[in-house]
Scaffold this motif. Structure first.
Motif, PDB file in Angstrom:
ATOM      1  N   VAL A  31     -14.500  25.079  -1.485  1.00  0.00           N
ATOM      2  CA  VAL A  31     -13.751  24.801  -0.258  1.00  0.00           C
ATOM      3  C   VAL A  31     -13.862  25.957   0.732  1.00  0.00           C
ATOM      4  O   VAL A  31     -14.070  25.751   1.927  1.00  0.00           O
ATOM      5  N   ALA A  32     -13.723  27.189   0.232  1.00  0.00           N
ATOM      6  CA  ALA A  32     -13.772  28.377   1.089  1.00  0.00           C
ATOM      7  C   ALA A  32     -14.618  29.438   0.401  1.00  0.00           C
ATOM      8  O   ALA A  32     -14.081  30.329  -0.273  1.00  0.00           O
ATOM      9  N   PRO A  33     -15.944  29.355   0.503  1.00  0.00           N
ATOM     10  CA  PRO A  33     -16.837  30.272  -0.213  1.00  0.00           C
ATOM     11  C   PRO A  33     -16.544  31.745   0.046  1.00  0.00           C
ATOM     12  O   PRO A  33     -16.365  32.156   1.201  1.00  0.00           O
ATOM     13  N   HIS A  34     -16.451  32.503  -1.031  1.00  0.00           N
ATOM     14  CA  HIS A  34     -16.234  33.944  -0.911  1.00  0.00           C
ATOM     15  C   HIS A  34     -16.638  34.597  -2.228  1.00  0.00           C
ATOM     16  O   HIS A  34     -16.359  34.043  -3.305  1.00  0.00           O
ATOM     17  N   PRO A  35     -17.289  35.770  -2.208  1.00  0.00           N
ATOM     18  CA  PRO A  35     -17.736  36.438  -3.440  1.00  0.00           C
ATOM     19  C   PRO A  35     -16.601  36.769  -4.415  1.00  0.00           C
ATOM     20  O   PRO A  35     -16.840  36.884  -5.623  1.00  0.00           O
ATOM     21  N   LEU A  36     -15.391  36.912  -3.901  1.00  0.00           N
ATOM     22  CA  LEU A  36     -14.283  37.275  -4.779  1.00  0.00           C
ATOM     23  C   LEU A  36     -13.927  36.160  -5.764  1.00  0.00           C
ATOM     24  O   LEU A  36     -13.405  36.424  -6.846  1.00  0.00           O
ATOM     25  N   TRP A  37     -14.181  34.900  -5.393  1.00  0.00           N
ATOM     26  CA  TRP A  37     -13.927  33.810  -6.335  1.00  0.00           C
ATOM     27  C   TRP A  37     -14.822  33.973  -7.567  1.00  0.00           C
ATOM     28  O   TRP A  37     -14.382  33.765  -8.698  1.00  0.00           O
ATOM     29  N   TRP A  38     -16.066  34.311  -7.329  1.00  0.00           N
ATOM     30  CA  TRP A  38     -17.024  34.523  -8.412  1.00  0.00           C
ATOM     31  C   TRP A  38     -16.611  35.717  -9.267  1.00  0.00           C
ATOM     32  O   TRP A  38     -16.663  35.664 -10.503  1.00  0.00           O
ATOM     33  N   ALA A  39     -16.173  36.798  -8.630  1.00  0.00           N
ATOM     34  CA  ALA A  39     -15.733  37.984  -9.365  1.00  0.00           C
ATOM     35  C   ALA A  39     -14.554  37.648 -10.281  1.00  0.00           C
ATOM     36  O   ALA A  39     -14.519  38.045 -11.449  1.00  0.00           O
ATOM     37  N   ALA A  40     -13.585  36.899  -9.744  1.00  0.00           N
ATOM     38  CA  ALA A  40     -12.430  36.513 -10.549  1.00  0.00           C
ATOM     39  C   ALA A  40     -12.862  35.612 -11.707  1.00  0.00           C
ATOM     40  O   ALA A  40     -12.354  35.728 -12.832  1.00  0.00           O
ATOM     41  N   PHE A  41     -13.812  34.730 -11.441  1.00  0.00           N
ATOM     42  CA  PHE A  41     -14.322  33.832 -12.477  1.00  0.00           C
ATOM     43  C   PHE A  41     -14.926  34.621 -13.627  1.00  0.00           C
ATOM     44  O   PHE A  41     -14.693  34.301 -14.801  1.00  0.00           O
ATOM     45  N   ILE A  42     -15.695  35.635 -13.324  1.00  0.00           N
ATOM     46  CA  ILE A  42     -16.306  36.471 -14.355  1.00  0.00           C
ATOM     47  C   ILE A  42     -15.229  37.136 -15.198  1.00  0.00           C
ATOM     48  O   ILE A  42     -15.315  37.194 -16.436  1.00  0.00           O
ATOM     49  N   GLY A  43     -14.176  37.629 -14.550  1.00  0.00           N
ATOM     50  CA  GLY A  43     -13.078  38.239 -15.295  1.00  0.00           C
ATOM     51  C   GLY A  43     -12.378  37.255 -16.204  1.00  0.00           C
ATOM     52  O   GLY A  43     -12.015  37.578 -17.340  1.00  0.00           O
ATOM     53  N   VAL A  44     -12.179  36.040 -15.709  1.00  0.00           N
ATOM     54  CA  VAL A  44     -11.522  34.996 -16.502  1.00  0.00           C
ATOM     55  C   VAL A  44     -12.369  34.620 -17.715  1.00  0.00           C
ATOM     56  O   VAL A  44     -11.876  34.554 -18.851  1.00  0.00           O
ATOM     57  N   MET A  45     -13.648  34.357 -17.493  1.00  0.00           N
ATOM     58  CA  MET A  45     -14.508  33.943 -18.599  1.00  0.00           C
ATOM     59  C   MET A  45     -14.744  35.083 -19.589  1.00  0.00           C
ATOM     60  O   MET A  45     -14.859  34.848 -20.802  1.00  0.00           O
ATOM     61  N   ALA A  46     -14.794  36.310 -19.093  1.00  0.00           N
ATOM     62  CA  ALA A  46     -14.932  37.452 -19.997  1.00  0.00           C
ATOM     63  C   ALA A  46     -13.690  37.580 -20.868  1.00  0.00           C
ATOM     64  O   ALA A  46     -13.787  37.895 -22.064  1.00  0.00           O
ATOM     65  N   THR A  47     -12.522  37.300 -20.297  1.00  0.00           N
ATOM     66  CA  THR A  47     -11.279  37.393 -21.062  1.00  0.00           C
ATOM     67  C   THR A  47     -11.226  36.373 -22.187  1.00  0.00           C
ATOM     68  O   THR A  47     -10.946  36.717 -23.338  1.00  0.00           O
ATOM     69  N   VAL A  48     -11.466  35.107 -21.857  1.00  0.00           N
ATOM     70  CA  VAL A  48     -11.343  34.080 -22.894  1.00  0.00           C
ATOM     71  C   VAL A  48     -12.390  34.276 -23.978  1.00  0.00           C
ATOM     72  O   VAL A  48     -12.142  33.987 -25.157  1.00  0.00           O
TER      73      VAL A  48
END
Length: 265
Positions: A102-119
Motif C-alpha cells: 500500500v505504501a512502499p518503504h524500505p523500513l517495512w522490509w527491515a521490520a519483516f526481516i526482524g520478525v522472521m529472524a525472531t520466529v
C-alpha cells in the motif's frame, strides 16, 4: 496471476506439511492464506524467507522427537501447528508485506526481516535447546530450572538462536540475488540482531508474565492444559497471555529492534 501462483505454491508447501503431520487442518488453511499474501503482495524474497522459516522449523520439530518428548509434554502446544501458531509466527509478516504494497518503504522490509529472524531464532532455540545436556537457567533469576520451563535458557539454545537469525539473513540475501526487490544491505547482521532480541524477549515474557499452569500430580509449573493425564490449573501470569500471544509480541520486538538499528546507523 501473482495471486494464483502464490496460492498454488502455498497449497503445495502447506499440503506437504499437512501430509507430514506438521500442520493441522486449521494450520494448513492459515498457512495457505499467509503464504499467498506474502507472494502476491510481496516478492520471492518475502515469500521465500517465510518458507525458509517454515521448512527449517518443521524439520527441526521432527528431529530427535522422541528425545524431546518429555520436554514437549510441558508445552501448551506441540507437534502439529494449528492456525493460532501459524498466525503468531506469520501474521505480523503478512501485515508488513501488505503495508509495503500500500505504501512502499524500505523500513517495512527491515521490520519483516526482524520478525522472521525472531520466529526462526525462537523456534530453533526451542527445538535444539531442548536437547541440551546442561539444565536450563531462568533468564530472570539465572537459577537452574527444569527442562521445558518457560523462560529457561541454555547455551545450546542461545547458539541456536544466533544460527536461526543468521540463517534468515543469509536466505533473504540469496533470494535478493535471484530477484532484487528490496535492500540487501546489512541483512545478515540485522537478522542476527532481530533474532536475538526477539528470542530473548520471548524468554523474558515466558519467565515473567506469560500464563503458566500447575500440574496437580507432579506440581510442575508449565504451559500445558493437561499433564500427567489430568487437567492443569492456572498458577500465575496474565491469563490471556498464552504462548501464541508471547510469540507475536516477541516477533514485534525483533522487528522493532531492526527498525531502530536501521534508523540509528
Amino acid at each position: 496471476m501473482t495471486w494464483l501462483i502464490g496460492l498454488l505454491g502455498s497449497v503445495t508447501i502447506a499440503g506437504l506439511a499437512y501430509w507430514k503431520r506438521s500442520l493441522s487442518g486449521s494450520g494448513f488453511a492459515m498457512a495457505v492464506a499467509v503464504g499467498t499474501v506474502l507472494y502476491a503482495a510481496g516478492s520471492l524474497a518475502w515469500f521465500g524467507t517465510l518458507i525458509a522459516f517454515f521448512v527449517s522449523s518443521s524439520l527441526l520439530s521432527k528431529w530427535k522427537h522422541r528425545q524431546k518428548a518429555a520436554v514437549e509434554s510441558t508445552y501448551e502446544k506441540s507437534g502439529r501447528r494449528d492456525a493460532g501458531q501459524v498466525l503468531a509466527n506469520g501474521g505480523l509478516a503478512a501485515l508488513l508485506v501488505l503495508a509495503n504494497a500500500v505504501a512502499p518503504h524500505p523500513l517495512w522490509w527491515a521490520a519483516f526481516i526482524g520478525v522472521m529472524a525472531t520466529v526462526t531464532a525462537d523456534t530453533w532455540a526451542t527445538e535444539i535447546g531442548g536437547l541440551s545436556r546442561v539444565p536450563p537457567r531462568s533468564i530472570r533469576t539465572l537459577r537452574p530450572v527444569a527442562p521445558g520451563t518457560s523462560g529457561g535458557i541454555t547455551g545450546l539454545g542461545l547458539l541456536a538462536s544466533v544460527l536461526g537469525g543468521l540463517f534468515i539473513g543469509l536466505v533473504a540475501a540469496l533470494l535478493l540475488l535471484i530477484q532484487p526487490s528490496q535492500s540487501a544491505e546489512h541483512l545478515v547482521p540485522l537478522a542476527l540482531l532481530g533474532g536475538l532480541v526477539g528470542s530473548l524477549t520471548d524468554s523474558w515474557l515466558g519467565a515473567t508474565v506469560q500464563r503458566l499452569n500447575r500440574c496437580p500430580v507432579c506440581h510442575r509449573e508449565l504451559e500445558a492444559a493437561r499433564h500427567c493425564g489430568t487437567e492443569t490449573h492456572y498458577h500465575r501470569g496474565v491469563r490471556w497471555l498464552n504462548n501464541d500471544a508471547v510469540n507475536l509480541i516477541a516477533s514485534a520486538a525483533g522487528g522493532l529492534a531492526v527498525l531502530m538499528a536501521v534508523a540509528l546507523f
